[in-house]
Design a protein around this motif. Structure first.
Motif, mmCIF file in Angstrom:
data_model
loop_
_atom_site.group_PDB
_atom_site.id
_atom_site.type_symbol
_atom_site.label_atom_id
_atom_site.label_comp_id
_atom_site.label_asym_id
_atom_site.label_seq_id
_atom_site.Cartn_x
_atom_site.Cartn_y
_atom_site.Cartn_z
ATOM 1 N N SER A 47 -49.335 -43.373 9.755
ATOM 2 C CA SER A 47 -50.713 -42.542 10.452
ATOM 3 C C SER A 47 -50.762 -40.932 9.985
ATOM 4 N N ARG A 80 -38.672 -41.858 14.878
ATOM 5 C CA ARG A 80 -39.326 -43.014 15.317
ATOM 6 C C ARG A 80 -39.945 -44.191 15.939
ATOM 7 N N LYS A 81 -39.281 -44.043 17.306
ATOM 8 C CA LYS A 81 -39.128 -44.546 18.192
ATOM 9 C C LYS A 81 -39.888 -43.605 19.313
ATOM 10 N N ILE A 82 -39.841 -42.586 19.153
ATOM 11 C CA ILE A 82 -40.473 -41.398 20.002
ATOM 12 C C ILE A 82 -42.193 -41.203 20.237
ATOM 13 N N PRO A 83 -42.764 -42.277 20.942
ATOM 14 C CA PRO A 83 -44.273 -42.088 20.338
ATOM 15 C C PRO A 83 -45.279 -40.595 19.726
ATOM 16 N N ASN A 84 -46.038 -41.148 19.393
ATOM 17 C CA ASN A 84 -46.763 -40.014 18.905
ATOM 18 C C ASN A 84 -45.971 -39.977 16.758
ATOM 19 N N PHE A 85 -45.207 -39.828 17.014
ATOM 20 C CA PHE A 85 -44.069 -39.173 15.885
ATOM 21 C C PHE A 85 -45.098 -39.115 15.361
ATOM 22 N N LYS A 86 -44.827 -37.939 14.400
ATOM 23 C CA LYS A 86 -45.342 -37.587 12.920
ATOM 24 C C LYS A 86 -45.005 -37.581 11.864
ATOM 25 N N ILE A 123 -40.496 -35.925 26.563
ATOM 26 C CA ILE A 123 -40.975 -36.419 25.778
ATOM 27 C C ILE A 123 -42.289 -35.449 26.025
ATOM 28 N N THR A 124 -42.960 -35.107 25.577
ATOM 29 C CA THR A 124 -44.501 -35.012 25.019
ATOM 30 C C THR A 124 -45.515 -35.679 23.899
ATOM 31 N N ASP A 125 -47.389 -35.511 23.925
ATOM 32 C CA ASP A 125 -47.443 -35.804 22.893
ATOM 33 C C ASP A 125 -47.412 -34.332 21.689
ATOM 34 N N SER A 172 -44.701 -40.406 8.672
ATOM 35 C CA SER A 172 -45.652 -41.808 9.211
ATOM 36 C C SER A 172 -46.699 -42.697 8.817
#
Length: 415
Positions: free
Chosen positions: A342, A297-303, A241-243, A340
């Motif tokens: 955000s 949805r648990k992945i950081p920075n999911f959009k 995973i990356t951002d 999301s």
């Protein structure tokens, strides 16, 4: 002397019945009969050839022609890959898209008319039905496929080429090529066959991904699988995973044989007829998507999550998706987008445009432009805002939309 009278093709013949003449009679009759049959055969062949030539531009004869054309386009597409990459930096505008993780899921042979969320009478999509009124979920009600076969559909859906522009396939950049050039880590997870005549063009597009996992080891023109689609959730857990990512998941979905697409535990209907089996596969697909959603949805920075089927099956008419027997039911696909909080907050104009367009016509060869709009990638001279429902300039004129590679206007359908 005896005389023999016989009738051949309406003409009477008299012969003396000596042994010698009798042989002559038999041989003459045989020769005349063979010539008569030969004439009929030649006449039929000529008539068929004339008919094929005269009516050569029809759906049935067009299938092999279209297949050959598609494969030829694919070869050129693969050969021009280096040139497309070299030109990519010139096409990307200076504005860099924001970081974020996006998931695109490609379904298979799914007809929205058999989905509870689209008002089907059976409870086949309990998760999607529970989500469709969520403000973050945008359910498109009039999405159509651009063709009825996977390769032609995805060759357009995943590249800049569509039914409405004049871009040559060999020059049509793919969504993965664009995303990678814009700084996204790209991932391709698939339960489809990797090496076959059906999937090779898709494989070529997928080969651009930085991370790849194919869980189906079947070779050739087969729809057999080693695992159900749920196995891809495990692979989703394993990726690096990356951002800033674009993750594409290609399901086997609802492709026949339908009973092979779901575990026994999902056999809600007895499976004694084709529709029961198809509906069971829809139920399992809904479960798989619920798990993709939970994991994403648990992945950081999911959009965002985008789901779109390649085409549908005309299941109620027992026609599958053979273009030679084209029916609009083969093009009735589901399309939905989850964004999301955000993302909506930072892209309110795009969200409002999607809300406005979700009940308008859309064909999935415009998926490329939709994804660029969602990802926030500006691609000079390639991105088409009139073909992107995230843009307020999206052209939703119902008269313009086509399918079967432009051979059928969607407004021809009697709804």
């Amino acid at each position: 002397m005896d005389y023999f009278l016989f009738n051949f093709s309406g003409v009477q013949f008299h012969y003396t019945m000596s042994p010698v003449f009798f042989v002559a009679i038999k041989n003459t009759q045989k020769i005349l009969w063979n010539k008569y049959n030969l004439f009929l055969v030649l006449f039929c062949i000529t008539a068929c050839l004339v008919g094929v030539y005269k009516y050569r531009d029809n759906i049935i004869t067009d299938i092999p022609k279209q297949t050959s054309k598609t494969l030829a386009q694919y070869k050129n597409f693969s050969k021009e890959r280096t040139d497309r990459k070299d030109n990519m930096s010139k096409l990307l505008l200076s504005h860099k898209p924001e970081a974020g993780v996006y998931v695109l899921v490609i379904g298979e042979s799914q007809n929205r008319a058999h989905m509870q969320a689209y008002n089907y009478h059976r409870a086949t999509t309990p998760w999607l039905d529970s989500m469709k009124n969520d403000k973050n979920m945008l359910l498109f009600t009039k999405a159509y496929s651009c063709h009825t076969h996977t390769v032609p559909t995805l060759l357009y859906a995943l590249t800049a080429k569509n039914q409405y522009n004049n871009i040559a396939v060999k020059n049509a950049v793919s969504v993965l090529e664009v995303a990678e050039a814009a700084g996204f880590e790209t991932v391709w997870l698939s339960n489809q066959v990797k090496y076959s005549a059906w999937d090779t063009p898709v494989t070529s597009i997928a080969s651009e991904a930085n991370q790849q996992k194919w869980i189906n080891s079947t070779l050739g023109e087969s729809t057999n699988t080693d695992y159900f689609d749920g196995k891809l959730i495990e692979e989703l857990e394993k990726i690096k995973i990356t951002d800033k990512m674009l993750i594409v998941m290609h399901l086997m979905g609802n492709h026949g044989s339908y009973e092979q697409r779901y575990p026994k535990a999902f056999e809600k209907y007895d499976g004694k007829n084709t529709i029961d089996k198809y509906d069971n596969s829809i139920i399992y697909n809904d479960y798989v998507m619920s798990q993709v959603y939970k994991r994403a949805r648990k992945i950081p920075n999911f959009k965002g999550l985008v789901y779109c089927s390649d085409h549908a099956d005309a299941i109620d008419k027992n026609l599958s998706h053979d273009a030679a027997q084209f029916d609009f039911d083969m093009t009735h696909i589901p399309l939905y987008i989850y964004l999301s909080d955000s993302y909506i907050q930072n892209n309110s104009a795009k969200y409002k445009s999607l809300e406005k367009q979700k009940n308008k016509l859309f064909t999935n060869d415009l998926l490329f432009n939709l994804m660029l709009g969602v990802l926030g990638i500006n691609l000079n001279n390639i991105y088409e805002p009139n073909n992107d429902p995230t843009a307020d300039t999206f052209d939703n004129n119902k008269e313009r939309f086509k399918t079967l590679y432009g051979k059928k206007y969607i407004c021809e359908e009697k709804l």
